[in-house]
Design a protein around this motif. Structure first.
Motif, PDB file in Angstrom:
ATOM      1  N   MET A  66       0.834  -1.205   0.000  1.00 44.96           N
ATOM      2  CA  MET A  66       0.000   0.000   0.000  1.00 44.96           C
ATOM      3  C   MET A  66       0.868   1.255   0.000  1.00 44.96           C
ATOM      4  O   MET A  66       0.559   2.237  -0.672  1.00 44.96           O
ATOM      5  N   HIS A  67       1.987   1.208   0.748  1.00 43.32           N
ATOM      6  CA  HIS A  67       2.924   2.333   0.758  1.00 43.32           C
ATOM      7  C   HIS A  67       3.593   2.488  -0.609  1.00 43.32           C
ATOM      8  O   HIS A  67       3.636   3.587  -1.171  1.00 43.32           O
ATOM      9  N   GLU A  68       4.069   1.381  -1.157  1.00 48.05           N
ATOM     10  CA  GLU A  68       4.749   1.420  -2.459  1.00 48.05           C
ATOM     11  C   GLU A  68       3.833   1.943  -3.561  1.00 48.05           C
ATOM     12  O   GLU A  68       4.296   2.581  -4.509  1.00 48.05           O
ATOM     13  N   GLU A  69       2.554   1.683  -3.445  1.00 43.56           N
ATOM     14  CA  GLU A  69       1.593   2.108  -4.463  1.00 43.56           C
ATOM     15  C   GLU A  69       1.019   3.504  -4.185  1.00 43.56           C
ATOM     16  O   GLU A  69       0.140   3.972  -4.907  1.00 43.56           O
ATOM     17  N   GLY A  70       1.495   4.148  -3.129  1.00 47.84           N
ATOM     18  CA  GLY A  70       1.106   5.521  -2.862  1.00 47.84           C
ATOM     19  C   GLY A  70      -0.178   5.716  -2.080  1.00 47.84           C
ATOM     20  O   GLY A  70      -0.739   6.814  -2.073  1.00 47.84           O
ATOM     21  N   PHE A  71      -0.637   4.676  -1.386  1.00 48.94           N
ATOM     22  CA  PHE A  71      -1.869   4.798  -0.609  1.00 48.94           C
ATOM     23  C   PHE A  71      -1.630   5.009   0.883  1.00 48.94           C
ATOM     24  O   PHE A  71      -2.541   5.417   1.599  1.00 48.94           O
ATOM     25  N   VAL A  72      -0.438   4.726   1.356  1.00 43.11           N
ATOM     26  CA  VAL A  72      -0.098   4.886   2.769  1.00 43.11           C
ATOM     27  C   VAL A  72       1.232   5.629   2.843  1.00 43.11           C
ATOM     28  O   VAL A  72       2.212   5.224   2.201  1.00 43.11           O
ATOM     29  N   ARG A  73       1.240   6.711   3.598  1.00 46.59           N
ATOM     30  CA  ARG A  73       2.478   7.465   3.789  1.00 46.59           C
ATOM     31  C   ARG A  73       3.442   6.673   4.666  1.00 46.59           C
ATOM     32  O   ARG A  73       3.033   5.940   5.561  1.00 46.59           O
TER      33      ARG A  73
END
Length: 189
Positions: A149-156
């Protein structure tokens, strides 16, 4: 941390290690003088954890909706029992009564409850340290998904970093005790 809400399964799971860690969690919290706040169940990991905390002289607060108590899954021997009108009210009350949140192995309810705390910390509605007791690699797929989710830009990154993982409860409590809340300045950067 004087009071920790712990989310875990209302069943024991298939691997005996889960029941063992639930008992160790209850005992360790009691020995450290940390009040256990949980869903008031008498069955599964919930019941094992509560019984262990009580046996070690700990304080245990259970929070349960009336309808679950009526289904006779409620632990009636707790230090304190708080009845609520709904599952939502249960989560609000558990949050109010605790300083931190931990997830042991469990199912959908466990994930629902811990992810609500994560979201509330992310939105700065509470500042509780959050931990997952990753016994037997139980949460490895979820950890990988959180990174995805972080890698895909959804979680900082800062929100990913606020969640602590450890296979050992003592290590997890140590990580959580040094965790700092997110500040408004960081949030809006």
């Amino acid at each position: 941390m004087k009071s920790i809400q712990v989310f875990c399964g209302s069943s024991t799971g298939l691997n005996p290690i889960y029941a063992q860690i639930a008992g160790q969690t209850g005992t360790m919290l009691a020995e450290r003088g940390i009040r256990l706040v949980y869903g008031a169940g008498s069955v599964g990991l919930m019941g094992i954890m509560a019984d262990a905390a009580l046996a070690a002289g700990g304080q245990v607060t259970g929070v349960i909706p009336h309808f679950l108590r009526d289904m006779e899954v409620c632990h009636e021997g707790l230090t304190e029992l708080v009845l609520t009108d709904s599952m939502h009210d249960r989560k609000v009350e558990m949050l109010r009564l605790s300083d931190a949140a931990i997830a042991l192995p469990g199912g959908f309810g466990t994930l629902d409850e811990i992810f609500e705390v994560i979201t509330l910390v992310q939105l700065q509605q509470t500042f509780q340290p959050i931990g997952f007791l990753n016994v037997n690699g139980f949460y490895d797929p979820m950890i990988a998904h959180c990174h995805k989710m972080h890698e895909e830009g959804f979680v900082r990154k800062m929100h990913l970093d606020m969640i602590h993982f450890a296979a050992d409860l003592e290590e997890l409590l140590e990580k959580m005790s040094v965790s700092a809340p997110i500040t408004a300045k960081k949030w809006w950067k």
